[in-house]
Design an enzyme around this catalytic site. Structure first.
Site, mmCIF file in Angstrom:
data_model
loop_
_atom_site.group_PDB
_atom_site.id
_atom_site.type_symbol
_atom_site.label_atom_id
_atom_site.label_comp_id
_atom_site.label_asym_id
_atom_site.label_seq_id
_atom_site.Cartn_x
_atom_site.Cartn_y
_atom_site.Cartn_z
ATOM 1 N N ASP A 7 0.869 -1.204 -0.056
ATOM 2 C CA ASP A 7 -0.005 -0.017 0.085
ATOM 3 C C ASP A 7 0.957 1.267 -0.023
ATOM 4 N N ILE A 51 1.948 0.385 -6.423
ATOM 5 C CA ILE A 51 1.586 -0.737 -7.400
ATOM 6 C C ILE A 51 2.300 -0.469 -8.821
ATOM 7 N N PHE A 59 -6.993 -4.190 -4.393
ATOM 8 C CA PHE A 59 -7.807 -3.282 -4.030
ATOM 9 C C PHE A 59 -7.156 -1.872 -4.258
ATOM 10 N N THR A 63 -15.905 -1.906 -9.287
ATOM 11 C CA THR A 63 -17.090 -1.219 -8.891
ATOM 12 C C THR A 63 -18.293 -1.493 -9.787
ATOM 13 N N ASP A 64 -19.388 -1.359 -9.130
ATOM 14 C CA ASP A 64 -20.604 -1.203 -10.026
ATOM 15 C C ASP A 64 -20.728 0.112 -10.781
ATOM 16 N N GLU A 65 -19.926 1.090 -10.538
ATOM 17 C CA GLU A 65 -19.973 2.290 -11.089
ATOM 18 C C GLU A 65 -19.601 2.187 -12.720
ATOM 19 N N TYR A 115 -13.554 8.704 -12.011
ATOM 20 C CA TYR A 115 -13.301 7.652 -11.297
ATOM 21 C C TYR A 115 -13.739 6.420 -12.068
ATOM 22 N N LYS A 142 -11.651 3.184 -13.582
ATOM 23 C CA LYS A 142 -12.237 1.670 -13.141
ATOM 24 C C LYS A 142 -12.653 0.770 -14.284
ATOM 25 N N LEU A 189 -20.096 9.362 1.950
ATOM 26 C CA LEU A 189 -21.457 9.853 2.272
ATOM 27 C C LEU A 189 -21.687 9.565 3.843
ATOM 28 N N VAL A 242 -26.090 17.331 1.669
ATOM 29 C CA VAL A 242 -26.807 16.434 0.661
ATOM 30 C C VAL A 242 -26.898 17.134 -0.690
ATOM 31 N N TYR A 243 -26.283 16.416 -1.547
ATOM 32 C CA TYR A 243 -26.027 16.692 -3.015
ATOM 33 C C TYR A 243 -27.418 16.768 -3.909
ATOM 34 N N ARG A 256 -23.212 17.098 -7.520
ATOM 35 C CA ARG A 256 -22.050 16.630 -7.892
ATOM 36 C C ARG A 256 -22.161 16.799 -9.366
HETATM 37 P P1 NAD Z 1 -9.936 3.631 -0.289
HETATM 38 O O1 NAD Z 1 -9.388 4.940 -0.827
HETATM 39 O O2 NAD Z 1 -10.432 3.647 1.261
HETATM 40 O O3 NAD Z 1 -8.373 2.664 -0.137
HETATM 41 C C1 NAD Z 1 -7.670 2.462 -1.309
HETATM 42 C C2 NAD Z 1 -6.302 2.298 -0.822
HETATM 43 O O4 NAD Z 1 -5.257 1.899 -1.861
HETATM 44 C C3 NAD Z 1 -5.585 3.020 0.196
HETATM 45 O O5 NAD Z 1 -4.885 2.487 1.270
HETATM 46 C C4 NAD Z 1 -4.207 3.780 -0.423
HETATM 47 O O6 NAD Z 1 -3.119 4.057 0.234
HETATM 48 C C5 NAD Z 1 -3.894 2.701 -1.498
HETATM 49 N N1 NAD Z 1 -3.499 2.940 -2.756
HETATM 50 C C6 NAD Z 1 -3.720 4.200 -3.760
HETATM 51 N N2 NAD Z 1 -2.903 4.370 -4.784
HETATM 52 C C7 NAD Z 1 -2.093 3.169 -4.424
HETATM 53 C C8 NAD Z 1 -0.720 3.028 -5.303
HETATM 54 N N3 NAD Z 1 -0.418 3.592 -6.497
HETATM 55 N N4 NAD Z 1 -0.190 1.870 -4.666
HETATM 56 C C9 NAD Z 1 -0.376 1.138 -3.840
HETATM 57 N N5 NAD Z 1 -1.516 1.561 -3.070
HETATM 58 C C10 NAD Z 1 -2.105 2.648 -3.319
HETATM 59 O O7 NAD Z 1 -10.477 2.687 -1.177
HETATM 60 P P2 NAD Z 1 -11.769 1.535 -0.814
HETATM 61 O O8 NAD Z 1 -13.039 2.062 -0.478
HETATM 62 O O9 NAD Z 1 -11.018 0.631 0.410
HETATM 63 O O10 NAD Z 1 -11.987 0.686 -2.241
HETATM 64 C C11 NAD Z 1 -11.007 -0.273 -2.422
HETATM 65 C C12 NAD Z 1 -11.078 -0.927 -3.832
HETATM 66 O O11 NAD Z 1 -12.605 -1.384 -3.728
HETATM 67 C C13 NAD Z 1 -10.812 -0.009 -4.870
HETATM 68 O O12 NAD Z 1 -10.477 -0.502 -6.051
HETATM 69 C C14 NAD Z 1 -12.453 0.501 -5.276
HETATM 70 O O13 NAD Z 1 -12.528 0.870 -6.571
HETATM 71 C C15 NAD Z 1 -13.133 -0.792 -5.100
HETATM 72 N N6 NAD Z 1 -14.609 -0.761 -4.492
HETATM 73 C C16 NAD Z 1 -14.918 0.349 -3.667
HETATM 74 C C17 NAD Z 1 -16.361 0.313 -3.015
HETATM 75 C C18 NAD Z 1 -16.570 1.085 -2.075
HETATM 76 O O14 NAD Z 1 -17.862 1.454 -1.894
HETATM 77 N N7 NAD Z 1 -15.719 1.920 -1.246
HETATM 78 C C19 NAD Z 1 -17.312 -0.373 -3.991
HETATM 79 C C20 NAD Z 1 -16.840 -1.161 -4.937
HETATM 80 C C21 NAD Z 1 -15.500 -1.314 -5.360
HETATM 81 O O1 DAU Z 2 -20.959 2.162 -5.928
HETATM 82 C C1 DAU Z 2 -19.523 1.890 -5.644
HETATM 83 C C2 DAU Z 2 -18.730 3.218 -5.533
HETATM 84 O O2 DAU Z 2 -19.424 3.746 -3.961
HETATM 85 C C3 DAU Z 2 -17.357 2.778 -5.229
HETATM 86 O O3 DAU Z 2 -16.854 2.385 -6.438
HETATM 87 C C4 DAU Z 2 -16.554 4.396 -4.809
HETATM 88 O O4 DAU Z 2 -15.274 4.017 -4.548
HETATM 89 C C5 DAU Z 2 -17.188 4.622 -3.370
HETATM 90 O O5 DAU Z 2 -16.545 6.129 -3.080
HETATM 91 C C6 DAU Z 2 -19.054 4.821 -3.807
HETATM 92 O O6 DAU Z 2 -19.058 5.812 -4.853
HETATM 93 P P1 DAU Z 2 -20.327 6.822 -4.456
HETATM 94 O O7 DAU Z 2 -19.846 8.244 -5.078
HETATM 95 O O8 DAU Z 2 -21.628 6.379 -4.595
HETATM 96 O O9 DAU Z 2 -20.077 7.318 -2.871
HETATM 97 P P2 DAU Z 2 -20.078 8.627 -2.047
HETATM 98 O O10 DAU Z 2 -19.942 8.350 -0.514
HETATM 99 O O11 DAU Z 2 -19.114 9.369 -2.392
HETATM 100 O O12 DAU Z 2 -21.521 9.077 -2.078
HETATM 101 C C7 DAU Z 2 -22.721 8.444 -1.961
HETATM 102 C C8 DAU Z 2 -23.736 9.096 -2.473
HETATM 103 O O13 DAU Z 2 -23.692 10.281 -1.623
HETATM 104 C C9 DAU Z 2 -23.648 9.773 -3.837
HETATM 105 O O14 DAU Z 2 -24.846 9.886 -4.447
HETATM 106 C C10 DAU Z 2 -23.261 11.216 -3.657
HETATM 107 C C11 DAU Z 2 -23.981 11.546 -2.406
HETATM 108 N N1 DAU Z 2 -23.202 12.449 -1.350
HETATM 109 C C12 DAU Z 2 -21.999 11.998 -0.951
HETATM 110 C C13 DAU Z 2 -21.270 13.065 0.039
HETATM 111 C C14 DAU Z 2 -19.726 12.775 0.116
HETATM 112 C C15 DAU Z 2 -23.882 13.686 -0.848
HETATM 113 O O15 DAU Z 2 -25.173 13.814 -1.227
HETATM 114 N N2 DAU Z 2 -23.191 14.293 -0.025
HETATM 115 C C16 DAU Z 2 -21.819 14.160 0.344
HETATM 116 O O16 DAU Z 2 -21.288 14.889 1.086
#
Ligand code: NAD
Ligand code: DAU
Length: 352
Positions: free
Chosen positions: A32, A59, A80, A133-135, A159, A163, A199, A215-216, A290
């Site tokens: 990491d 990485i 990850f 991700t589902d995005e 983003y 992905k 969020l 809230v966006y 957003r």
């Molecule tokens: P996060 O941002 O919390 O963590 C990312 C980690 O990757 C951090 O520890 C960071 O230091 C490390 N990192 C970033 N760039 C790097 C690099 N160049 N080399 C080595 N390490 C590096 O992310 P998360 O929410 O834990 O998501 C993890 C994975 O899951 C991601 O690939 C994300 O796309 C995917 N994902 C996240 C969600 C979600 O809801 N958070 C949902 C679906 C998929």
């Molecule tokens: O769907 C999976 C994804 O979920 C992952 O791939 C991403 O890494 C993860 O960050 C997340 O993406 P979102 O954009 O959905 O998550 P976020 O928490 O940023 O926002 C969730 C929803 O809430 C989105 O519709 C935006 C809204 N939002 C977010 C923030 C930060 C607000 O309304 N207010 C806020 O302050």
């Protein structure tokens, strides 16, 4: 037997490492870069545990990745590491291209070279598990069915485009070179160690601090929420039994509008830590939307259930209660993340 995990100090990665080592003695090498999102304090409970070997590095550093593969001989890579926040990708997409696209490319090339030199048994057993991700599927209309694995890729943010690009690279490395890959596309996670830029944790920490809850737009965007340890168990199931070259969607069957999420968090805080100033929902503030905001995500998780018997263990009600309680129980973690002190942990713990 060893796993190489990338991004294992982030939100999901650290939950995965903790969860893995609760159930298995198979060691983890955790690579990491410790960007702002990486927090080694999440893994404090593993200090002195020989099963966890942390390496601070990128990485995209091919020489380092080659050396780790040659030294530790992992039977799988669980990838990850990524830039993960949509809002940050809008303000600065470069880092997303560098890590999510170039970094994944470098990791795939290193994996291909390592895998190509393994003996026949190890070669057949090796897996490159890409966490996505589902995005990547874009945005659904209210009447659309949830995303199946066959849904076209229609990413809308820097983003999700980065992905999607990484998913395509992983697919191509399988089809062209035969690298044994698995890809999982998961919905929105929540739970312990979630960085408070996203969020749910942002709403919890802002509410506790008496700050506005932004809230966006109209707050009617829909996400499908999954408790993070359910994502971890889904990854374990796919790693153990997923068909090579396949993708598996992972989701919680929990579609919720953002405003309902925020109201639920407020109601739980009203119950668990009431404020003398009145209900937390008074802090809800609608702000500018957003740019390019996806309206709805929803996951059809029937394939992973049908093939591998996976289903989430938590409902949204149980998971969100645990999550709010975790933040209430860990004020020092929140304070150190907010002050930036968590970034000093490496030098405090490991010296210069
Ligand atoms: P996060 O941002 O919390 O963590 C990312 C980690 O990757 C951090 O520890 C960071 O230091 C490390 N990192 C970033 N760039 C790097 C690099 N160049 N080399 C080595 N390490 C590096 O992310 P998360 O929410 O834990 O998501 C993890 C994975 O899951 C991601 O690939 C994300 O796309 C995917 N994902 C996240 C969600 C979600 O809801 N958070 C949902 C679906 C998929
Ligand atoms: O769907 C999976 C994804 O979920 C992952 O791939 C991403 O890494 C993860 O960050 C997340 O993406 P979102 O954009 O959905 O998550 P976020 O928490 O940023 O926002 C969730 C929803 O809430 C989105 O519709 C935006 C809204 N939002 C977010 C923030 C930060 C607000 O309304 N207010 C806020 O302050």
């Amino acid at each position: 037997m060893t796993l190489l995990v990338t991004g294992g100090a982030g939100f999901i990665g650290s939950n995965f490492v903790l969860d893995w080592l609760r159930q298995s003695d198979e060691p983890i090498v955790n690579l990491d870069a410790l960007t702002y999102a990486g927090n080694l304090e999440n893994l404090k409970s593993l200090d002195g545990d020989a099963r966890h070997h942390f390496v601070k590095g990128d990485i995209g550093d091919r020489a380092l990745v080659d050396q780790l593969l040659a030294t530790h001989r992992p039977r799988a890579i669980v990838h990850f590491a990524a830039e993960s926040h949509v809002d940050r990708s809008i303000h600065g997409p470069g880092a997303f291209m560098k890590t999510n696209v170039d970094g994944t490319f470098t990791l795939l090339e290193a994996a291909r070279a390592y895998w190509g030199a393994l003996d026949a048994d190890a070669k057949a057993a090796f897996r490159f598990h890409h966490v996505s991700t589902d995005e990547v599927y874009g945005s659904l209309k209210p009447e659309d069915p949830p995303f199946a694995e066959t849904h076209p890729y229609e990413p809308n943010s820097p983003y999700s485009a980065s992905k999607a690009a990484s998913d395509h690279l992983v697919r191509a490395w399988h089809h062209t070179y035969g690298l044994p890959v698995l890809t999982t596309n998961c919905s929105n996670n929540y739970g312990p160690y979630h960085f408070p830029e996203k969020l749910i944790p942002l709403m919890i920490v802002n509410a506790l601090a008496g700050k506005p809850l932004p809230v966006y737009g109209d707050g009617q965007q829909i996400r499908d929420w999954l408790y993070v340890t359910d994502h971890c168990s889904g990854i374990r199931a796919v790693l153990a039994g997923g068909r090579v070259g396949e993708t598996y969607n992972i989701g919680g069957w929990n579609e919720k509008a953002n405003i309902d999420i925020v109201n639920t968090v407020c109601a739980l805080l009203d119950e668990l830590r009431p404020s003398a100033d009145g209900p937390y929902a008074r802090l809800i503030t609608y702000v500018k939307d957003r740019p390019g905001h996806d309206r709805r995500y929803a996951i059809d998780a029937r394939k992973i259930e049908r093939e591998l018997g996976w289903r989430p263990a938590e409902t949204f009600e149980t998971g969100i209660r645990k999550t709010v309680q975790w933040y209430l129980d860990h004020p020092e973690w929140v304070a150190r993340v907010q002050s930036g002190a968590y970034r000093d942990w490496v030098s405090t713990q490991y010296g210069a």
